[in-house]
Design a protein around this motif. Structure first.
Motif, PDB file in Angstrom:
ATOM      1  N   ILE A  47      -7.018  -5.837 -13.598  1.00 46.35           N
ATOM      2  CA  ILE A  47      -8.129  -5.309 -14.282  1.00 46.35           C
ATOM      3  C   ILE A  47      -8.073  -3.856 -14.116  1.00 46.35           C
ATOM      4  CG2 ILE A  47     -10.051  -5.511 -12.765  1.00 46.35           C
ATOM      5  CD1 ILE A  47     -10.117  -6.360 -16.235  1.00 46.35           C
ATOM      6  N   GLU A  48      -7.678  -3.318 -13.094  1.00 45.97           N
ATOM      7  CA  GLU A  48      -7.597  -1.989 -12.777  1.00 45.97           C
ATOM      8  C   GLU A  48      -6.764  -1.100 -13.624  1.00 45.97           C
ATOM      9  OE1 GLU A  48      -9.712  -2.227  -8.281  1.00 45.97           O
ATOM     10  OE2 GLU A  48      -7.404  -2.041  -8.520  1.00 45.97           O
ATOM     11  N   LYS A  49      -5.455  -2.126 -13.766  1.00 44.45           N
ATOM     12  CA  LYS A  49      -4.426  -1.515 -14.190  1.00 44.45           C
ATOM     13  C   LYS A  49      -4.934  -1.373 -15.699  1.00 44.45           C
ATOM     14  CE  LYS A  49      -0.492  -3.032 -11.406  1.00 44.45           C
ATOM     15  NZ  LYS A  49       0.351  -4.046 -11.017  1.00 44.45           N
ATOM     16  N   HIS A  50      -5.420  -2.399 -16.429  1.00 48.85           N
ATOM     17  CA  HIS A  50      -5.922  -2.316 -17.572  1.00 48.85           C
ATOM     18  C   HIS A  50      -6.751  -1.429 -18.012  1.00 48.85           C
ATOM     19  CE1 HIS A  50      -7.928  -4.419 -21.191  1.00 48.85           C
ATOM     20  NE2 HIS A  50      -9.159  -3.666 -20.860  1.00 48.85           N
ATOM     21  N   LEU A  51      -7.674  -0.974 -17.070  1.00 50.75           N
ATOM     22  CA  LEU A  51      -8.750   0.199 -17.278  1.00 50.75           C
ATOM     23  C   LEU A  51      -7.984   1.341 -17.379  1.00 50.75           C
ATOM     24  CD1 LEU A  51     -11.421   1.533 -17.425  1.00 50.75           C
ATOM     25  CD2 LEU A  51     -11.823   1.278 -14.941  1.00 50.75           C
ATOM     26  N   ALA A  52      -7.008   1.448 -16.219  1.00 52.89           N
ATOM     27  CA  ALA A  52      -6.158   2.760 -16.214  1.00 52.89           C
ATOM     28  C   ALA A  52      -5.378   3.185 -17.407  1.00 52.89           C
ATOM     29  CB  ALA A  52      -5.291   2.746 -14.911  1.00 52.89           C
ATOM     30  N   SER A  78     -23.887  10.147  -4.806  1.00 52.29           N
ATOM     31  CA  SER A  78     -22.846   8.839  -5.282  1.00 52.29           C
ATOM     32  C   SER A  78     -23.802   7.674  -5.733  1.00 52.29           C
ATOM     33  CB  SER A  78     -21.897   8.342  -4.201  1.00 52.29           C
ATOM     34  OG  SER A  78     -22.898   8.000  -3.066  1.00 52.29           O
ATOM     35  N   SER A  79     -25.013   7.939  -6.176  1.00 48.84           N
ATOM     36  CA  SER A  79     -25.716   6.792  -6.686  1.00 48.84           C
ATOM     37  C   SER A  79     -25.847   6.282  -7.860  1.00 48.84           C
ATOM     38  CB  SER A  79     -27.146   6.875  -6.112  1.00 48.84           C
ATOM     39  OG  SER A  79     -27.794   8.164  -6.494  1.00 48.84           O
ATOM     40  N   SER A  80     -24.864   7.106  -8.919  1.00 51.07           N
ATOM     41  CA  SER A  80     -24.955   6.803 -10.160  1.00 51.07           C
ATOM     42  C   SER A  80     -23.530   6.235 -10.734  1.00 51.07           C
ATOM     43  CB  SER A  80     -25.232   8.026 -11.151  1.00 51.07           C
ATOM     44  OG  SER A  80     -26.265   8.431 -10.755  1.00 51.07           O
ATOM     45  N   GLY A  81     -23.674   5.495 -11.879  1.00 50.56           N
ATOM     46  CA  GLY A  81     -22.385   4.726 -12.191  1.00 50.56           C
ATOM     47  C   GLY A  81     -22.463   3.962 -13.305  1.00 50.56           C
ATOM     48  N   ALA A  82     -21.377   2.976 -13.343  1.00 54.65           N
ATOM     49  CA  ALA A  82     -21.613   1.947 -14.411  1.00 54.65           C
ATOM     50  C   ALA A  82     -20.711   0.663 -13.939  1.00 54.65           C
ATOM     51  CB  ALA A  82     -20.915   2.425 -15.610  1.00 54.65           C
ATOM     52  N   SER A  83     -21.065  -0.296 -14.408  1.00 56.09           N
ATOM     53  CA  SER A  83     -20.217  -1.564 -14.378  1.00 56.09           C
ATOM     54  C   SER A  83     -20.093  -2.512 -15.466  1.00 56.09           C
ATOM     55  CB  SER A  83     -21.166  -2.506 -13.083  1.00 56.09           C
ATOM     56  OG  SER A  83     -22.133  -2.710 -13.733  1.00 56.09           O
ATOM     57  N   GLY A  84     -19.267  -3.284 -15.558  1.00 57.19           N
ATOM     58  CA  GLY A  84     -19.073  -4.488 -16.485  1.00 57.19           C
ATOM     59  C   GLY A  84     -18.272  -5.609 -16.347  1.00 57.19           C
ATOM     60  N   VAL A  85     -18.032  -6.482 -17.348  1.00 58.19           N
ATOM     61  CA  VAL A  85     -17.247  -7.694 -17.014  1.00 58.19           C
ATOM     62  C   VAL A  85     -16.270  -7.623 -18.170  1.00 58.19           C
ATOM     63  CG1 VAL A  85     -18.962  -8.983 -15.503  1.00 58.19           C
ATOM     64  CG2 VAL A  85     -18.921  -9.252 -18.098  1.00 58.19           C
ATOM     65  N   TYR A  86     -15.106  -8.390 -17.679  1.00 61.02           N
ATOM     66  CA  TYR A  86     -13.954  -8.323 -18.805  1.00 61.02           C
ATOM     67  C   TYR A  86     -13.732  -9.938 -18.892  1.00 61.02           C
ATOM     68  CZ  TYR A  86      -9.773  -7.197 -21.418  1.00 61.02           C
ATOM     69  OH  TYR A  86      -9.000  -7.026 -22.426  1.00 61.02           O
ATOM     70  N   ASP A  87     -13.612 -10.327 -20.038  1.00 59.71           N
ATOM     71  CA  ASP A  87     -13.003 -11.633 -20.554  1.00 59.71           C
ATOM     72  C   ASP A  87     -11.598 -11.764 -20.808  1.00 59.71           C
ATOM     73  OD1 ASP A  87     -13.300 -14.344 -20.879  1.00 59.71           O
ATOM     74  OD2 ASP A  87     -14.386 -14.125 -22.813  1.00 59.71           O
ATOM     75  N   GLY A  88     -10.853 -12.201 -19.820  1.00 61.15           N
ATOM     76  CA  GLY A  88      -9.290 -11.950 -19.973  1.00 61.15           C
ATOM     77  C   GLY A  88      -8.871 -12.313 -18.465  1.00 61.15           C
ATOM     78  N   TYR A  89      -7.286 -12.078 -18.364  1.00 56.90           N
ATOM     79  CA  TYR A  89      -6.763 -12.332 -17.218  1.00 56.90           C
ATOM     80  C   TYR A  89      -7.088 -13.224 -16.442  1.00 56.90           C
ATOM     81  CZ  TYR A  89      -5.326  -7.378 -18.703  1.00 56.90           C
ATOM     82  OH  TYR A  89      -5.061  -6.197 -19.542  1.00 56.90           O
ATOM     83  N   ARG A  90      -7.740 -14.563 -16.851  1.00 54.87           N
ATOM     84  CA  ARG A  90      -8.135 -15.506 -16.235  1.00 54.87           C
ATOM     85  C   ARG A  90      -7.084 -16.279 -15.582  1.00 54.87           C
ATOM     86  NH1 ARG A  90     -13.652 -17.074 -16.399  1.00 54.87           N
ATOM     87  NH2 ARG A  90     -14.569 -16.085 -18.269  1.00 54.87           N
ATOM     88  N   GLY A 102     -12.919  -2.431 -23.422  1.00 54.70           N
ATOM     89  CA  GLY A 102     -13.173  -3.768 -23.899  1.00 54.70           C
ATOM     90  C   GLY A 102     -14.131  -4.455 -23.034  1.00 54.70           C
ATOM     91  N   PHE A 103     -14.849  -3.776 -21.970  1.00 53.26           N
ATOM     92  CA  PHE A 103     -15.583  -4.541 -21.031  1.00 53.26           C
ATOM     93  C   PHE A 103     -17.048  -4.779 -21.803  1.00 53.26           C
ATOM     94  CE2 PHE A 103     -12.592  -2.842 -18.165  1.00 53.26           C
ATOM     95  CZ  PHE A 103     -12.800  -3.408 -16.894  1.00 53.26           C
ATOM     96  N   LYS A 104     -17.595  -5.894 -21.251  1.00 56.74           N
ATOM     97  CA  LYS A 104     -18.647  -6.468 -21.783  1.00 56.74           C
ATOM     98  C   LYS A 104     -19.945  -6.031 -20.954  1.00 56.74           C
ATOM     99  CE  LYS A 104     -16.880  -8.276 -25.773  1.00 56.74           C
ATOM    100  NZ  LYS A 104     -16.087  -7.165 -26.149  1.00 56.74           N
ATOM    101  N   GLY A 105     -21.100  -6.353 -21.381  1.00 58.10           N
ATOM    102  CA  GLY A 105     -22.075  -6.251 -20.490  1.00 58.10           C
ATOM    103  C   GLY A 105     -22.293  -5.000 -19.629  1.00 58.10           C
ATOM    104  N   VAL A 106     -21.886  -4.001 -20.254  1.00 58.20           N
ATOM    105  CA  VAL A 106     -21.723  -2.615 -19.415  1.00 58.20           C
ATOM    106  C   VAL A 106     -23.174  -2.217 -19.151  1.00 58.20           C
ATOM    107  CG1 VAL A 106     -21.181  -0.443 -19.513  1.00 58.20           C
ATOM    108  CG2 VAL A 106     -19.564  -2.241 -20.587  1.00 58.20           C
TER     109      VAL A 106
END
Ligand SMILES: Cc1cc2nc3c(=O)[nH]c(=O)nc-3n(C[C@H](O)[C@H](O)[C@H](O)COP(=O)(O)OP(=O)(O)OC[C@H]3O[C@@H](n4cnc5c(N)ncnc54)[C@H](O)[C@@H]3O)c2cc1C
Ligand code: SF4
Length: 563
Positions: free
Chosen positions: A187-192, A336-348, A477-481
């Motif tokens: 997933i990190e390679k995907h984001l990269a 370092s208290s701000s940022g973002a997160s999300g989930v990815y539907d794939g690579y199951r 392509g992340f969801k629920g960001v």
């Protein structure tokens, strides 16, 4: 009247504090032939033998790695970053109080090895973008050094401690001497690859960390257990205990004295030198004096400033070396208290092996050249990690009971990515520490008062972190960001620095370009207090490089008869 016992032995060098920088000072000075006394306020910790929780499982702990209500109430700072497995390496709030003028999380490790046992091991070099920022922007004072002055020392330190990482050829985040990198997961390679395709000036790389990927200097390679803060029985990560202190001891020149709280540094007005230190024995409360030709202060930013402020004489009524009135001021910490997160539907059908003890890095991409300007000064990097949700994350959202429910929990969930921005904090004179006039600790030392807040520039950066983090995840392509900004107080990133800054002018700085005190030539300060600006890189690698460089300078000056 206090009875001061004069220690009979005299040393070539005294080092105060045995953490990341004190360990380095002790190693370098001992290897250069100086009989060195390493004074540490906490207890002794022997590599391997004193890591009692290193191989325990979660069910071996009474509270299954949870902090009890009592611990959360009595030790609000310690319990933020520790649990049953590593609490023994974090200083207790109860025993070591301090005064917060505004909320400030002061996370400490009081033992031989200091916070080298519990640090996150991220190692990044500063560049001339950082060293020249103050002078170019008219902020604070100029650094007295540039990248060329320290690059060889970065090489030297990286080779000894063992840093794994990948070369990326970025001028503002110079490459170093690395062991093979750890591997990004799918997933990190995907984001990269999404970032590479969509974002000019940005890239995602594996973190550069002081975790070995190959055996090195008698230490074994990391076993991917991600249990580093308990101490590593393999020596898989760099600590004073696993590396610098054994190297110093091997010379036969090292004496370590644990339970030794340095109260003040002694100044001889006739000789115009620091001649030694006064120490309180932590257990007996006895006062002792030790003497030496040179002194390195490495008690960590806030404690170093406290020792110097407490070292008063008629020459230095406001604290040793404080002619500039800058001592204790310009305190910085990264946010370092701000940022973002999300989930990815794939690579199951993909997973990873082991628990890699680091995440990824998206190096700074704001204010690095044309087209990267922002509505704030300086910049931030993203540090994050991609992983598959486990049963802990899914237990509340899954429906069902009994064996079917348990069966569902054994299966991994979606891939998710979390990333937070580590941002530069400008040096503000009013962000400072001082010594309390009325309140004392149980050893009779004045309590430290911390007065620190992030200002407009840091808050503008936090907003930008949320937006850029979310947009990079959405693009990929992340969801629920989700974006977050916890607004945690200063100190929370545990990168405090700046209270005895370096500079060329003794009127505006405490230390010269070799970390030597302008006003007391045989005194060197090489922990984070020397920093003239904070950059946004995790700072300890720079502290180590400056320490090795200062030791080299100090010993060459001694040999020339100048010290
Ligand atoms: C959870 C965590 C994660 C971190 N992650 C990273 C990271 O990824 N990368 C990074 O660069 N940095 C990281 N840091 C910060 C890093 O630990 C510090 O920058 C580093 O330890 C500073 O080194 P130091 O030698 O100045 O202080 P320390 O390592 O804190 O050592 C100071 C020593 O001085 C002793 N001492 C204090 N006062 C006295 C006194 N009066 N007399 C005698 N001894 C005294 C203390 O007991 C201690 O042993 C992290 C810290 C924590 C807690
Ligand atoms: S993850 Fe690696 S370095 Fe950390 S404790 Fe485990 S083996 Fe040691």
């Amino acid at each position: 009247m206090i009875n001061i016992i004069k220690a009979s032995a005299s040393y070539d060098a005294i080092v105060i504090g045995s953490g990341i920088t004190g360990g380095w000072a002790a190693k370098e000075l001992c290897e250069k032939g100086l009989k060195t006394l390493l004074l540490e306020r906490g207890r002794d910790i022997h590599h391997i033998k004193d890591y009692p929780t290193a191989n325990l499982n979660p069910w071996d702990f009474e509270y299954r790695l949870n902090n009890t209500t009592q611990e959360l109430t009595e030790n609000p700072i310690r319990s933020r970053t520790s649990d049953e497995s590593d609490r023994m390496f974090f200083a207790s709030d109860v025993d070591h109080p301090y005064i917060q003028q505004k909320p400030f999380n002061w996370v400490r490790g009081y033992q031989v090895g200091g916070r080298s046992l519990i640090w996150g091991r991220q190692c990044y070099r500063l560049s001339d973008l950082d060293f020249e920022a103050n002078i170019k922007e008219g902020i604070s004072i100029d650094w007295p050094i540039r990248y060329k002055d320290i690059s060889g020392w970065y090489d030297y330190v990286e080779r000894f401690i063992g840093v794994s990482g990948k070369h990326e050829n970025l001028p503002h985040l110079p490459d170093g001497c690395y062991q093979p990198p750890m591997e990004l997961n799918c997933i990190e390679k995907h984001l990269a690859s999404s970032i590479k395709k969509n974002e000019e000036h940005r890239l995602l790389t594996i973190a550069r960390v002081a975790n070995l990927t190959r055996g090195w200097n008698g230490r074994g390679p990391c076993q991917n257990r991600n249990l580093c803060t308990r101490g590593c029985p393999y020596g898989g990560y760099f600590s004073s205990n696993s590396a610098t202190i054994p190297a110093a001891a091997a010379t036969g020149n090292l004496t370590i004295r644990p339970f030794s709280i340095v109260r003040e540094i002694i100044y001889d007005e006739k000789l115009e030198r620091a001649t030694g230190v006064r120490v309180i024995d932590m257990n007996t409360h006895e006062e002792l004096e030790f003497n030496s030709r040179i002194i390195f202060v490495n008690a960590s930013t806030i404690n170093t400033a406290a020792i110097l402020l407490n070292s008063k004489s008629s020459r230095f009524p406001n604290g040793m070396g404080n002619d500039s009135e800058q001592l204790g001021h310009n305190l910085m910490d990264h946010h370092s208290s701000s940022g973002a997160s999300g989930v990815y539907d794939g690579y199951r059908d993909e997973y990873y092996k082991g628990r890699r003890p680091c995440g990824f890095l998206i190096p700074r991409f704001r204010n690095i050249g044309n087209g990267t300007q922002a509505n704030f000064l300086r910049g931030y990097n993203f540090q994050g990690r991609g992983e598959r949700e486990g049963w802990q994350e899914r237990k509340d959202s899954l429906k069902g009971v009994g064996s079917k429910f348990k069966e569902q929990l054994t299966k991994p969930g979606q891939w998710s990515v979390w990333m937070g921005g580590w941002g530069e904090c400008l040096p503000y004179f009013d962000n400072k520490i001082a010594l309390s006039v009325n309140d004392k600790d149980k050893w009779g030392l004045p309590l430290v008062e911390v007065d620190f807040s992030f200002r407009e520039n840091e808050h503008l950066m936090m907003e930008d972190i949320k937006q850029t983090g979310a947009s990079m995840l959405e693009e990929a392509g992340f969801k629920g960001v989700n974006t977050f900004s916890y607004n945690t107080p200063g100190g929370s990133t545990v990168h405090e620095m700046g209270t005895a800054r370096m500079g060329n002018d003794p009127k505006t700085s405490v230390l010269n370009k070799y970390n030597q005190m302008h006003a007391v030539k045989n005194l060197f300060v090489t922990d984070g207090s020397c920093m003239t600006s904070s950059a946004c890189q995790n700072p300890s690698l720079t502290y180590m490089a400056l320490t090795a460089r200062a030791c080299d300078y100090a010993v060459s000056e001694m040999k020339k008869g100048n010290l």
